[in-house]
Write a protein that holds these residues in place. Structure first.
Motif, PDB file in Angstrom:
ATOM      1  N   ASP A 156       0.314  -4.482  -4.025  1.00 38.86           N
ATOM      2  CA  ASP A 156      -0.674  -5.473  -3.617  1.00 38.86           C
ATOM      3  C   ASP A 156      -0.314  -5.955  -2.209  1.00 38.86           C
ATOM      4  O   ASP A 156       0.563  -5.387  -1.567  1.00 38.86           O
ATOM      5  CB  ASP A 156      -0.778  -6.626  -4.632  1.00 38.86           C
ATOM      6  CG  ASP A 156       0.532  -7.371  -4.839  1.00 38.86           C
ATOM      7  OD1 ASP A 156       1.367  -7.401  -3.913  1.00 38.86           O
ATOM      8  OD2 ASP A 156       0.719  -7.945  -5.915  1.00 38.86           O
ATOM      9  N   ASN A 157      -0.971  -7.005  -1.751  1.00 39.64           N
ATOM     10  CA  ASN A 157      -0.784  -7.461  -0.373  1.00 39.64           C
ATOM     11  C   ASN A 157       0.611  -8.008  -0.089  1.00 39.64           C
ATOM     12  O   ASN A 157       1.050  -7.992   1.051  1.00 39.64           O
ATOM     13  CB  ASN A 157      -1.827  -8.531  -0.025  1.00 39.64           C
ATOM     14  CG  ASN A 157      -3.210  -7.945   0.080  1.00 39.64           C
ATOM     15  OD1 ASN A 157      -3.373  -6.774   0.394  1.00 39.64           O
ATOM     16  ND2 ASN A 157      -4.223  -8.759  -0.195  1.00 39.64           N
ATOM     17  N   GLU A 158       1.313  -8.512  -1.101  1.00 41.78           N
ATOM     18  CA  GLU A 158       2.653  -9.050  -0.886  1.00 41.78           C
ATOM     19  C   GLU A 158       3.749  -8.066  -1.289  1.00 41.78           C
ATOM     20  O   GLU A 158       4.905  -8.271  -0.983  1.00 41.78           O
ATOM     21  CB  GLU A 158       2.845 -10.369  -1.664  1.00 41.78           C
ATOM     22  CG  GLU A 158       2.109 -11.551  -1.064  1.00 41.78           C
ATOM     23  CD  GLU A 158       0.634 -11.568  -1.425  1.00 41.78           C
ATOM     24  OE1 GLU A 158       0.305 -11.300  -2.589  1.00 41.78           O
ATOM     25  OE2 GLU A 158      -0.190 -11.838  -0.536  1.00 41.78           O
ATOM     26  N   ARG A 159       3.404  -7.015  -2.006  1.00 38.50           N
ATOM     27  CA  ARG A 159       4.398  -6.052  -2.472  1.00 38.50           C
ATOM     28  C   ARG A 159       4.262  -4.790  -1.620  1.00 38.50           C
ATOM     29  O   ARG A 159       3.321  -4.031  -1.758  1.00 38.50           O
ATOM     30  CB  ARG A 159       4.173  -5.719  -3.949  1.00 38.50           C
ATOM     31  CG  ARG A 159       5.170  -4.727  -4.496  1.00 38.50           C
ATOM     32  CD  ARG A 159       4.958  -4.436  -5.978  1.00 38.50           C
ATOM     33  NE  ARG A 159       5.113  -5.650  -6.752  1.00 38.50           N
ATOM     34  CZ  ARG A 159       4.272  -6.064  -7.679  1.00 38.50           C
ATOM     35  NH1 ARG A 159       3.196  -5.364  -7.964  1.00 38.50           N
ATOM     36  NH2 ARG A 159       4.501  -7.168  -8.343  1.00 38.50           N
ATOM     37  N   TYR A 160       5.243  -4.550  -0.760  1.00 37.47           N
ATOM     38  CA  TYR A 160       5.164  -3.410   0.148  1.00 37.47           C
ATOM     39  C   TYR A 160       5.893  -2.178  -0.384  1.00 37.47           C
ATOM     40  O   TYR A 160       5.716  -1.077   0.134  1.00 37.47           O
ATOM     41  CB  TYR A 160       5.736  -3.788   1.525  1.00 37.47           C
ATOM     42  CG  TYR A 160       7.230  -3.998   1.496  1.00 37.47           C
ATOM     43  CD1 TYR A 160       8.097  -2.943   1.725  1.00 37.47           C
ATOM     44  CD2 TYR A 160       7.769  -5.237   1.199  1.00 37.47           C
ATOM     45  CE1 TYR A 160       9.465  -3.118   1.654  1.00 37.47           C
ATOM     46  CE2 TYR A 160       9.129  -5.422   1.131  1.00 37.47           C
ATOM     47  CZ  TYR A 160       9.977  -4.363   1.371  1.00 37.47           C
ATOM     48  OH  TYR A 160      11.325  -4.539   1.289  1.00 37.47           O
ATOM     49  N   GLU A 161       6.709  -2.321  -1.414  1.00 39.05           N
ATOM     50  CA  GLU A 161       7.541  -1.219  -1.895  1.00 39.05           C
ATOM     51  C   GLU A 161       6.721  -0.212  -2.693  1.00 39.05           C
ATOM     52  O   GLU A 161       5.806  -0.585  -3.419  1.00 39.05           O
ATOM     53  CB  GLU A 161       8.668  -1.736  -2.809  1.00 39.05           C
ATOM     54  CG  GLU A 161       9.550  -2.795  -2.206  1.00 39.05           C
ATOM     55  CD  GLU A 161       9.106  -4.212  -2.522  1.00 39.05           C
ATOM     56  OE1 GLU A 161       7.940  -4.439  -2.941  1.00 39.05           O
ATOM     57  OE2 GLU A 161       9.920  -5.131  -2.327  1.00 39.05           O
ATOM     58  N   ASN A 162       7.103   1.060  -2.572  1.00 36.42           N
ATOM     59  CA  ASN A 162       6.496   2.076  -3.428  1.00 36.42           C
ATOM     60  C   ASN A 162       7.365   2.226  -4.682  1.00 36.42           C
ATOM     61  O   ASN A 162       8.421   1.585  -4.802  1.00 36.42           O
ATOM     62  CB  ASN A 162       6.322   3.405  -2.676  1.00 36.42           C
ATOM     63  CG  ASN A 162       7.637   3.994  -2.215  1.00 36.42           C
ATOM     64  OD1 ASN A 162       8.655   3.933  -2.905  1.00 36.42           O
ATOM     65  ND2 ASN A 162       7.629   4.582  -1.022  1.00 36.42           N
ATOM     66  N   PHE A 163       6.941   3.076  -5.608  1.00 41.15           N
ATOM     67  CA  PHE A 163       7.665   3.179  -6.877  1.00 41.15           C
ATOM     68  C   PHE A 163       9.084   3.721  -6.692  1.00 41.15           C
ATOM     69  O   PHE A 163      10.016   3.255  -7.357  1.00 41.15           O
ATOM     70  CB  PHE A 163       6.893   4.030  -7.887  1.00 41.15           C
ATOM     71  CG  PHE A 163       7.535   4.024  -9.249  1.00 41.15           C
ATOM     72  CD1 PHE A 163       7.460   2.905 -10.053  1.00 41.15           C
ATOM     73  CD2 PHE A 163       8.244   5.126  -9.701  1.00 41.15           C
ATOM     74  CE1 PHE A 163       8.078   2.873 -11.304  1.00 41.15           C
ATOM     75  CE2 PHE A 163       8.861   5.108 -10.948  1.00 41.15           C
ATOM     76  CZ  PHE A 163       8.771   3.974 -11.753  1.00 41.15           C
ATOM     77  N   ASP A 164       9.282   4.676  -5.790  1.00 44.48           N
ATOM     78  CA  ASP A 164      10.635   5.193  -5.544  1.00 44.48           C
ATOM     79  C   ASP A 164      11.556   4.101  -5.017  1.00 44.48           C
ATOM     80  O   ASP A 164      12.729   4.026  -5.389  1.00 44.48           O
ATOM     81  CB  ASP A 164      10.596   6.371  -4.560  1.00 44.48           C
ATOM     82  CG  ASP A 164      10.018   7.626  -5.192  1.00 44.48           C
ATOM     83  OD1 ASP A 164      10.043   7.745  -6.442  1.00 44.48           O
ATOM     84  OD2 ASP A 164       9.518   8.486  -4.443  1.00 44.48           O
TER      85      ASP A 164
END
Length: 179
Positions: free
Chosen positions: A130-138
């Motif tokens: 989302d807009n505040e979560r920049y991390e990908n699953f890895d």
């Protein structure tokens, strides 16, 4: 005070906030995650991702906010208090990005001990950005490893919360606490 302080931790998108919301719904005292608010406050000041632009300032703000939550939890007396993330999370994220932790961060974690820590593993089926979560699953997987390492460094025994429905995960936590 003998407030039982219980942390629910895990990488991004693991269902922590959903569990906290279920605990609130069931009448438990919960102190919610503050990183989104720190991020939103920075955006109001024109900084899109404070964690990426100035990770030390972001971490200082988180540590200060979580330390306040830790102290404020004692106001609830002997009632258990659940935290959406704990103080060691700040150090784990700093380790994740390769930053050194200032001595006062380490001292704060050594002097502020939680009673129980539950950890949620990354779960690809529920992971969303989302807009505040920049991390990908890895990256979420890697952050999980840093969280485990950091909490263990501070002598916590982590309790793994199994993948399941929100209701069953919440029941697992409450049963583990004899609540």
């Amino acid at each position: 005070m003998n407030t039982k302080k219980i942390v629910i931790t895990g990488g991004p998108g693991t269902g922590k906030s959903t569990l906290i919301n279920e605990l609130i719904k069931r009448g438990h005292i919960c102190l919610e995650e503050i990183s989104r608010q720190v991020t939103l406050d920075a955006k109001k000041d024109g900084v899109d991702q404070l964690f990426l632009k100035n990770p030390l300032l972001f971490s200082e703000l988180l540590l200060k906010g979580r330390q306040k939550q830790f102290v404020d939890a004692d106001l609830y007396g002997t009632k258990p208090v659940f935290f959406d993330r704990g103080l060691p999370d700040v150090l784990a994220y700093m380790d994740f990005i390769g930053d050194e932790c200032p001595e006062n961060f380490i001292k704060t974690c050594n002097n502020s001990k939680y009673h129980t820590v539950f950890i949620l593993k990354p779960w690809e089926a529920i992971y969303t950005s989302d807009n505040e979560r920049y991390e990908n699953f890895d990256q979420a997987l890697e952050i999980h490893e840093h969280l485990v390492k950091t909490y263990e460094k501070y002598n916590y025994t982590l309790i793994d919360v199994p993948f399941d429905t929100v209701e069953n995960r919440t029941n697992f936590i409450l049963k583990a606490l004899n609540m």
